[in-house]
Design an enzyme around this catalytic site. Structure first.
Site, PDB file in Angstrom:
ATOM      1  CB  SER B 111      34.058   5.708   7.288  1.00 46.89           C
ATOM      2  OG  SER B 111      35.067   4.738   7.379  1.00 46.89           O
ATOM      3  CE1 TYR B 135      35.382  -1.377   7.177  1.00 46.70           C
ATOM      4  CE2 TYR B 135      36.160   0.856   7.541  1.00 46.70           C
ATOM      5  CZ  TYR B 135      35.633  -0.111   6.698  1.00 46.70           C
ATOM      6  OH  TYR B 135      35.376   0.190   5.394  1.00 46.70           O
ATOM      7  CB  THR B 161      31.705  -2.838   7.927  1.00 44.28           C
ATOM      8  OG1 THR B 161      31.061  -1.599   7.673  1.00 44.28           O
ATOM      9  CG2 THR B 161      32.205  -3.434   6.625  1.00 44.28           C
ATOM     10  CE  LYS B 233      28.358  -0.066   4.092  1.00 50.51           C
ATOM     11  NZ  LYS B 233      29.725  -0.500   3.744  1.00 50.51           N
ATOM     12  CG  HIS B 257      33.204  -2.321   1.261  1.00 50.76           C
ATOM     13  ND1 HIS B 257      33.184  -2.615   2.597  1.00 50.76           N
ATOM     14  CD2 HIS B 257      33.964  -1.202   1.152  1.00 50.76           C
ATOM     15  CE1 HIS B 257      33.910  -1.731   3.269  1.00 50.76           C
ATOM     16  NE2 HIS B 257      34.392  -0.858   2.411  1.00 50.76           N
ATOM     17  CB  VAL B 291      21.703   3.977  -5.283  1.00 50.87           C
ATOM     18  CG1 VAL B 291      20.539   4.967  -5.303  1.00 50.87           C
ATOM     19  CG2 VAL B 291      21.263   2.625  -4.748  1.00 50.87           C
ATOM     20  NE  ARG B 312      33.037   3.712  -6.871  1.00 55.52           N
ATOM     21  CZ  ARG B 312      32.699   2.483  -6.489  1.00 55.52           C
ATOM     22  NH1 ARG B 312      31.431   2.189  -6.226  1.00 55.52           N
ATOM     23  NH2 ARG B 312      33.630   1.545  -6.368  1.00 55.52           N
TER      24      ARG B 312
END
Lengths: 365, 365, 365, 365
Positions: B111, B135, B161, B233, B257, B291, B312
């Site tokens: 990220s 970003y 994104t 994305k 997201h 997923v 996560r």
């Protein structure tokens, strides 16, 4: 139906009665499925999508449960599905099950990985038709030996399982420890296996030893070993059902291994209609997975199953009282089926047809 | 699969193991979504609307997880989705993730708001393809600098994104306090931002600073900054997917997201088929959101995703044991995927096609 | 959005914060619906059957919440739905609500059975458009007097409620005792009523006093009393919407009285599309019932509502802190709506169209 | 509606009030269904699949509950469904019910297995139309005697039950012990039976004594015994409805015996439309199963039922206060129905037509 000492008064009490008898790891062994157990739940949920349409005043003075299965008439359209390690559930193991099934004139199927040798199962229970569930062994000669032993002691059919090229990801068993199935003796020989526990990784490639290399031709090879009829267990699609027919199967068991192999696999009841349509009169079709009560049997038979296999409930019954527990279970299930058929206005298994069921849609929250 | 000290024995244990490691505010930061978390739940629920149709006797002696992604072959069709602030989860932060991914030959995406500078991620982990999630910054020169830095240290693609013109309404984070993300250092510079936290109200008008003024032409501008392939994305419709293609995207990540932006946004799995249809062969399509297990990967790939992002669970694994935890997670997930493919009769990623899945309807009550 | 002393930090905290402030009987008065509260639940569940389809890179540097309602531009497409007895929730009662609404440039609608006289509401709050909800009174001259009073003090529209020929069967209120609504003063006069509490039985016939004898002609009579535009509240079908148009309504509120009247009545969101289709451009259509969050507003507007009414949440906010509580609620809801619009790529209320939503089917178990 | 000493203030309180009055075994006797009680739940869930479409401004100054049933006008479109052993619930047994029904001008149906003799029911309650529910007896002369006795004391119709060739598998009753129904006296003679408790097994054949041998010709025989109109109860399909018409039934009760006979049988509300279509104007159609509230009655009548039977709630009311309890229940249910009709804009039973209802689809998770 008389009161009983086996710890369950009704079919609805059975699971809890068994739970009280078994240790946590054994319970997990019996109940657990693969992954998140979506398929275990799906098998049950699929039955709730169907409702029964009974028929009134149909002269049900006599209700006949007699079920012809591969040309033999049994006293019920259900059978003992093959389950492993019955000796871990009750000291009498598979013999208790075999005796209760024979006494009840119910077909039983015994697993390659029984706790007792198949000769003991055949020898210590009365002569009665029973089938041998076959896991392909790494060495085909070992497979051959199993088939020959089964035939030699009077098993009447071979049920070849297709859905275990490797063991499923059984979270619940892994969590409670693997001691159980390591500790249980394999009655049919210490080298007999279900399958590899897991593949061996080589970078992105995961290798599985034989018999994971089996193709449908293996069915021809197994069939050539014996004069016994061959059935294929673990079919969930029309395509595989057609393959089974092409390769000479006399029967097909629609099964997802009780949700213990591929988590997310479709419910067996959802698979049944397309398999029945594909097979037509070329073979008999059975189903296991999620069958618990008389109404479940009516639904599965109405959708085209000739008979249904009972898995976990047999283990529950075995846990409650060995042979007597299983006998009691058969008594209750037959009685419930007869009662349900009577109220549904169906006097024989042949009268349980597609008009008995309908799909039901879901209700809002 | 060997026993492990990382605190989870199976994939099903992972979330609880992570919960034990993290404080309440960190847990809320990891788990929380926008608003009532409808989309967080929807992402998961969408997978339950599909079931798998396995194929028997398919010679699965060798199962190949190799997944070509933008022309590079990885060892699995899943990748590390970009998540912020990994250093708040484990002191080794993104480097732990990068090392574990490289060791597992798994693609990882980092990220813009990593805790460590992208140079550290690239430098302290072995050379291996990894992507940089971008970003847009208020000042385009800052955006440009990020892209140039990523390219300079060897990131192999830029993932732009689209779905954060402003932060979503993250109730759970707000309730547990915002101290965490204020306290975490931004590895790529103290001026780097995700987006404005909220608009500034002027009567009925709510103003958002740049880059909230971005239109699709920004994609052309970003693309012009670099020779690296550009991916988009946050696409959830065919219309946006077509825009991405028109503006030169080589890949599209179907994503909401992780349910952290627009509560009520459609589940990514529900969006996937229309995006795949719209894109055709013009780009590769990936999916993230919900997923968790091998079966989820099978479903997403069967519906047309080339690979899936894991969000996560990577943080959970990181919490349990840093690099070793993530490594263990990759090991278990690959193994489960290989096992599931074997039982499903699919020997390679290419064999996971639309015939593997079917929709399932809901059951009453 | 700053921290607040009003007891709720996010919209998701509001209900619980209010619960802590109110006694059990007051809580039941606020929350309770008719009968088994099926319609209360249905109103909420209907929103979960829709998901949002956001649009990327749409230049959302400026998001405009301005909502034209009957020719006046308000600062949000939501309004305060009329609710009774606000003085029982907070000592400042309707004046607190009116002030907060005016300050926020939000439309508010006040009930015939307000705790304060409509003159006080109009007089103690700043001049700002607000509507008067009208219950027909037994004597038409009393109805007329209410309309004239409302017009005299500057209310800008009359909202005639259709769905209370008699009070619904409000189990929860009856169980917790009726003391509350007996004890609360009726600001607009001690003779003003909502409706008869229940019919009077004469054998199989149940009599209801006027205005239960009202037919659609009553709309003409009310309309003739005033130059103010007339709206009809409580419409759930295309047929009634057409009647409202024929009788001169300028607006239609799709409402089932928050599930407090006819238990089992369809969800308002389910009714909305057919009403919108029937009305076309002949009137404006609004909706109340189950609206809680920014996403709910997006869904209702996408399905054709021009604005939505907020019922219970206003009472919750009032309970937490009177005018400041309601003000805080407006601030949070506007902000969430602006954020949701930005992420959804909709810059103005006019851009919230049918393409923003899709229906979602239920998942198995 | 006045406050009451009967222990329930609203219809929603009734079940809990009854629970407090009854012992566990009696409660199980009242509530229990067959097997897993799928059909008990299905009966209720089916009502949630429909929503109501009210009509506004319909002049509901007078709402008429008068319901013509077989040519007699009753004061409500609901009736007391036949239930066994009312004397076990309250010492006044069926007489309490009969008196309350007569006082309320509500039709009541009494079971063959009443605790009191049918002569007592008829003699100790005021003269008022009531029906006799008939279980066929093993010996047709016993059946004949029951019909003649009922006719002699003024019962006005015979309701022949079709769905009990044998008792269903009532797990809950069996679990709590069978002492109750053994201990209760059978008012109509010690030899009167509902049915055999279970079949007698002979191998695969399960024998049931007469009248399980009944065919539809039995209907002609019963009809020939009496000048009273004959109704058939327990019909769930169009096919059986047509049989009933062919054999001279004047009315058909769509019923699954409250879910106490065939677990998994379709919900009665799901069966209603096809029965109504099949019957046309040849007979009247009623429904029982899951009716609890005014809205349920509206739904069933809208789908074509002329009246609905109330089963368990009558027993609940009887438990709370005997005749006074049942009277209170009738008062509340009529009032709720009148209120619901008024809000729905339906002034008479005839106005409750198909336009009042719509199907609702399920919401995700």
């Amino acid at each position: 139906v008389t009161d009983s000492d086996e710890g369950f008064r009704t079919l609805g009490d059975l699971e809890a009665a068994a739970r009280r008898k078994l240790t946590d790891p054994l319970w997990d062994l019996v109940e657990g499925g693969a992954g998140e157990e979506r398929t275990v739940e799906a098998n049950r949920a699929a039955f709730r999508r169907y409702a029964l349409r009974p028929r009134a005043f149909a002269d049900v003075s006599s209700v006949d449960l007699a079920a012809p299965i591969l040309g033999t008439s049994f006293d019920a359209p259900f059978f003992v599905a093959p389950t492993a390690y019955q000796g871990s559930i009750h000291p009498d193991g598979e013999v208790a099950t075999a005796r209760a099934a024979a006494a009840a004139h119910v077909l039983s199927v015994f697993s390659t990985v029984s706790t007792l040798p198949l000769e003991r199962i055949a020898g210590d229970a009365p002569a009665f038709p029973r089938w041998f569930q076959l896991y392909l062994q790494p060495d085909f000669s070992a497979t051959e030996e199993l088939v020959r032993r089964a035939e030699a002691v009077g098993f009447t059919a071979i049920v070849l399982t297709t859905d275990v090229p490797v063991l499923g990801s059984r979270d619940r068993q892994y969590r409670s420890g693997l001691a159980i199935d390591r500790a249980v003796p394999f009655g049919n020989g210490s080298k007999v296996i279900i399958a590899a526990r897991h593949p061996t990784a080589h970078g992105a490639t995961y290798r599985l030893p034989p018999p994971a290399d089996a193709t449908w031709e293996i069915v021809d090879r197994v069939r050539a070993l014996t004069r016994l009829p061959l059935l294929i267990k673990g079919v969930l699609t029309a395509a595989d059902a057609r393959q089974a027919i092409v390769h000479g199967a006399k029967g097909i068991v629609v099964s997802n291994h009780g949700g213990r192999q591929l988590d997310g696999a479709r419910a067996t009841l959802d698979a049944l209609p397309e398999v029945v349509d594909a097979v037509g009169t070329h073979a008999e079709v059975y189903l296991d997975g999620g069958v618990r009560r008389g109404s479940d049997i009516l639904i599965a038979l109405a959708l085209g199953a000739r008979a249904v296999g009972i898995g976990r409930p047999i283990l529950w019954a075995l846990a409650t009282g060995g042979e007597a527990g299983v006998a009691r279970y058969f008594e209750l299930l037959k009685m419930e089926l007869a009662i349900s058929m009577a109220i549904a206005g169906r006097r024989s298994i042949a009268e349980i047809d597609r008009t008995l069921v309908e799909r039901v849609s879901a209700a809002p929250s």
